[in-house]
Design an enzyme around this catalytic site. Structure first.
Site, PDB file in Angstrom:
ATOM      1  N   VAL A  83       0.875  -1.170   0.000  1.00 52.39           N
ATOM      2  CA  VAL A  83       0.000   0.000   0.000  1.00 52.39           C
ATOM      3  C   VAL A  83       0.915   1.224   0.000  1.00 52.39           C
ATOM      4  CG1 VAL A  83      -2.021   1.081   1.021  1.00 52.39           C
ATOM      5  CG2 VAL A  83      -1.597  -1.348   1.428  1.00 52.39           C
ATOM      6  N   HIS A  90      -6.882   7.001   0.095  1.00 58.23           N
ATOM      7  CA  HIS A  90      -7.438   6.064   1.076  1.00 58.23           C
ATOM      8  C   HIS A  90      -6.406   5.047   1.570  1.00 58.23           C
ATOM      9  CE1 HIS A  90      -9.390   3.755  -2.527  1.00 58.23           C
ATOM     10  NE2 HIS A  90      -8.258   3.158  -2.235  1.00 58.23           N
ATOM     11  N   ARG A 129      12.233  -2.608  -0.049  1.00 57.62           N
ATOM     12  CA  ARG A 129      11.839  -3.613   0.953  1.00 57.62           C
ATOM     13  C   ARG A 129      11.293  -4.882   0.309  1.00 57.62           C
ATOM     14  NH1 ARG A 129      11.906   1.300   2.501  1.00 57.62           N
ATOM     15  NH2 ARG A 129      12.330   1.915   4.653  1.00 57.62           N
TER      16      ARG A 129
HETATM   17  N1  INI Z   1      -4.609  -1.817  -2.803  1.00 58.98           N
HETATM   18  C1  INI Z   1      -3.335  -2.097  -2.504  1.00 58.98           C
HETATM   19  O1  INI Z   1      -3.010  -3.257  -2.234  1.00 58.98           O
HETATM   20  N2  INI Z   1      -2.399  -1.119  -2.483  1.00 58.98           N
HETATM   21  C2  INI Z   1      -2.706   0.176  -2.761  1.00 58.98           C
HETATM   22  O2  INI Z   1      -1.781   1.041  -2.726  1.00 58.98           O
HETATM   23  C3  INI Z   1      -4.049   0.505  -3.088  1.00 58.98           C
HETATM   24  N3  INI Z   1      -4.411   1.840  -3.435  1.00 58.98           N
HETATM   25  O3  INI Z   1      -3.512   2.653  -3.681  1.00 58.98           O
HETATM   26  O4  INI Z   1      -5.588   2.177  -3.539  1.00 58.98           O
HETATM   27  C4  INI Z   1      -5.015  -0.542  -3.093  1.00 58.98           C
HETATM   28  N4  INI Z   1      -6.311  -0.310  -3.375  1.00 58.98           N
HETATM   29  C5  INI Z   1      -7.234  -1.352  -3.713  1.00 58.98           C
HETATM   30  C6  INI Z   1      -7.863  -2.020  -2.489  1.00 58.98           C
HETATM   31  O5  INI Z   1      -6.917  -2.855  -1.834  1.00 58.98           O
HETATM   32  C7  INI Z   1      -9.052  -2.902  -2.905  1.00 58.98           C
HETATM   33  O6  INI Z   1      -8.621  -3.888  -3.797  1.00 58.98           O
HETATM   34  C8  INI Z   1     -10.182  -2.085  -3.550  1.00 58.98           C
HETATM   35  O7  INI Z   1     -10.506  -0.958  -2.781  1.00 58.98           O
HETATM   36  C9  INI Z   1     -11.440  -2.978  -3.718  1.00 58.98           C
HETATM   37  O8  INI Z   1     -11.915  -3.417  -2.441  1.00 58.98           O
END
Ligand code: INI
Length: 161
Positions: A83, A90, A129
């Protein structure tokens, strides 16, 4: 001398079943985390046939995959994702939900669930990382999974002194 009984999880993966839940979001990072985890599990003696990998869209989806994997009879679940703050307002919701959800799965099932979700400000920090100069969080969590799986086995078998 004081001699308590120490219970530790050995870094020996022989005979263990390990599940990996791996997100696709920020795919280049996640693939490197997965590779690091698989190489480490092999190094510690976990057989390829005893490893299952579940793919999920993003880190937010890791907890439900981890829950089903934990219930499937594996000894530990490694959760991998990235993330990255720069890319999302978000960030806190996704990272927080992943962390809280994975912790809940571990606590409610008793199956160790390792938090291999990178939470960084930039893609560069994430790459560092994921097999870069700051190691590989996937490999670290794979070793942690083996240690925790063996610790849980010992604790289950242990009798209070
Ligand atoms: N999911 C991630 O694993 N990393 C991220 O940085 C990210 N961003 O940037 O939004 C992200 N969003 C998707 C989220 O995990 C869900 O798959 C989505 O919201 C549907 O539930």
């Amino acid at each position: 001398t004081i001699r308590p009984r120490f219970v530790e999880g050995r870094l020996d993966g022989r005979g263990l079943k390990v599940a990996i839940a791996c997100a696709r979001f920020n795919e280049a990072v996640c693939e490197r985390l997965l590779e690091g985890a698989l190489v480490e599990l092999a190094r510690l003696g976990v057989r390829t046939e005893e490893i299952v990998v579940a793919r999920v869209p993003g880190a937010f989806e890791l907890p439900v995959a981890a829950l089903h994997l934990a219930r499937s009879g594996v000894d530990a679940v490694v959760c991998l994702g990235a993330v990255i703050r720069g890319e999302t307002p978000h960030f806190d919701f996704v990272a927080g939900a992943a962390a809280g959800g994975i912790a809940r799965v571990a606590e409610q099932t008793g199956v160790p669930a390792l938090f291999g979700v990178l939470t960084t400000d930039s893609n560069e920090q994430a790459m560092e990382r994921a097999g870069g100069r700051h190691g590989n969080k996937g490999a670290e969590c794979a070793a942690g999974a083996v240690a925790m799986a063996n610790l849980v086995r010992s604790l289950r078998a242990a009798r209070t002194p």
